[in-house]
Design a protein around this motif. Structure first.
Motif, mmCIF file in Angstrom:
data_model
loop_
_atom_site.group_PDB
_atom_site.id
_atom_site.type_symbol
_atom_site.label_atom_id
_atom_site.label_comp_id
_atom_site.label_asym_id
_atom_site.label_seq_id
_atom_site.Cartn_x
_atom_site.Cartn_y
_atom_site.Cartn_z
ATOM 1 N N GLY A 1 0.762 -1.245 0.000
ATOM 2 C CA GLY A 1 0.000 0.000 0.000
ATOM 3 C C GLY A 1 0.789 1.289 0.000
ATOM 4 O O GLY A 1 0.225 2.365 0.149
ATOM 5 N N VAL A 2 2.101 1.204 -0.175
ATOM 6 C CA VAL A 2 2.940 2.402 -0.145
ATOM 7 C C VAL A 2 3.223 2.875 -1.574
ATOM 8 O O VAL A 2 3.461 2.066 -2.462
ATOM 9 C CB VAL A 2 4.272 2.119 0.595
ATOM 10 C CG1 VAL A 2 5.167 3.357 0.628
ATOM 11 C CG2 VAL A 2 3.996 1.597 2.006
ATOM 12 N N LYS A 3 3.190 4.188 -1.782
ATOM 13 C CA LYS A 3 3.689 4.766 -3.029
ATOM 14 C C LYS A 3 5.203 4.890 -2.842
ATOM 15 O O LYS A 3 5.668 5.618 -1.967
ATOM 16 C CB LYS A 3 3.105 6.155 -3.285
ATOM 17 C CG LYS A 3 1.601 6.192 -3.518
ATOM 18 C CD LYS A 3 1.220 5.598 -4.840
ATOM 19 C CE LYS A 3 -0.249 5.759 -5.150
ATOM 20 N NZ LYS A 3 -1.171 5.307 -4.131
ATOM 21 N N VAL A 4 5.960 4.167 -3.646
ATOM 22 C CA VAL A 4 7.410 4.132 -3.496
ATOM 23 C C VAL A 4 8.031 4.898 -4.658
ATOM 24 O O VAL A 4 7.845 4.539 -5.820
ATOM 25 C CB VAL A 4 7.933 2.679 -3.481
ATOM 26 C CG1 VAL A 4 9.424 2.665 -3.177
ATOM 27 C CG2 VAL A 4 7.174 1.838 -2.461
ATOM 28 N N LEU A 5 8.743 5.956 -4.342
ATOM 29 C CA LEU A 5 9.405 6.776 -5.353
ATOM 30 C C LEU A 5 10.894 6.461 -5.297
ATOM 31 O O LEU A 5 11.519 6.547 -4.241
ATOM 32 C CB LEU A 5 9.149 8.262 -5.080
ATOM 33 C CG LEU A 5 7.669 8.639 -4.873
ATOM 34 C CD1 LEU A 5 7.533 10.124 -4.580
ATOM 35 C CD2 LEU A 5 6.821 8.231 -6.057
ATOM 36 N N VAL A 6 11.441 6.047 -6.445
ATOM 37 C CA VAL A 6 12.818 5.560 -6.484
ATOM 38 C C VAL A 6 13.647 6.411 -7.457
ATOM 39 O O VAL A 6 13.698 6.129 -8.648
ATOM 40 C CB VAL A 6 12.865 4.076 -6.916
ATOM 41 C CG1 VAL A 6 14.296 3.543 -6.801
ATOM 42 C CG2 VAL A 6 11.909 3.224 -6.095
ATOM 43 N N PRO A 7 14.294 7.466 -6.951
ATOM 44 C CA PRO A 7 15.144 8.292 -7.818
ATOM 45 C C PRO A 7 16.559 7.713 -7.885
ATOM 46 O O PRO A 7 17.466 8.173 -7.202
ATOM 47 C CB PRO A 7 15.117 9.662 -7.115
ATOM 48 C CG PRO A 7 14.949 9.328 -5.660
ATOM 49 C CD PRO A 7 14.157 8.055 -5.612
#
Length: 193
Positions: A91-97
């Motif tokens: 359920g997490v929005k994971v942002l991977v820069p």
């Protein structure tokens, strides 16, 4: 006898629980991390659970000891992909820069998400190397130019541009807010925001 379902806590009710991974790939100093944190702020305001998996922090805590050979870079990306998918499926929005310079590494991460039925979006922050070298947030381009650093992605080490990312951003032509808004629009279009 029927047992009533437990009532969700107030904290759970305030969160949007559809997870997804948004991988922002691009050259060093392309703007990936800046865009990720801008987007994270907006998503949190709307009640999304959000994590930013910053490449530098990952290298320090999860991938400590890895170098910058092709094999080590692949291992690093797979470790990040594993953590991202684990969080996103919960359920997490994971942002991977994270640069993730090789197509096969990025494809393996996408496949891991697809296998688990977890939404995955690839965003290419397509800032030209000339612009990145002027920004030079961490001084990497200056170190490479002086001979102090070898193997800089996009200069003297390969960067394989995504052929068909879900979104391509030319950050040099828009503000950080506009870049983040375009990623947000993509999430909305896919029913994830």
């Amino acid at each position: 006898m029927t047992v009533p379902s437990p009532k969700p806590s107030t904290n759970q009710e305030s969160h949007v629980t559809t997870g997804a991974t948004v991988w922002l790939t691009g050259l060093p100093s392309a703007g990936k991390t800046t865009i990720a944190y801008e987007l994270a702020g907006r998503l949190r305001e709307e009640g999304h659970l959000v994590e930013v998996l910053d490449g530098d922090e990952i290298r320090e805590f999860i991938s400590a000891g890895l170098g910058f050979t092709r094999e080590d870079r692949h291992t690093n990306v797979q470790r990040i992909g594993f953590v991202a998918e684990l969080l996103a499926r919960n359920g997490v929005k994971v942002l991977v820069p994270v640069i993730a310079p090789y197509t096969d590494s990025r494809d393996a991460v996408r496949k891991r998400h697809q296998t688990g039925g977890t939404p995955y979006l690839e965003v290419h922050v397509a800032t030209p190397v000339e612009v990145c070298s002027v920004r030079d947030v961490k001084g990497l381009y200056a170190k490479q130019a002086s001979g102090e650093l070898k193997g800089l992605t996009g200069v003297d080490d390969p960067y394989e541009e995504p052929e068909s990312p879900d979104l391509r951003i030319e950050s040099q032509n828009q503000t950080v807010q506009e870049s983040a808004a375009s990623v947000y629009a993509l999430l909305s279009e896919r029913g994830l925001a």
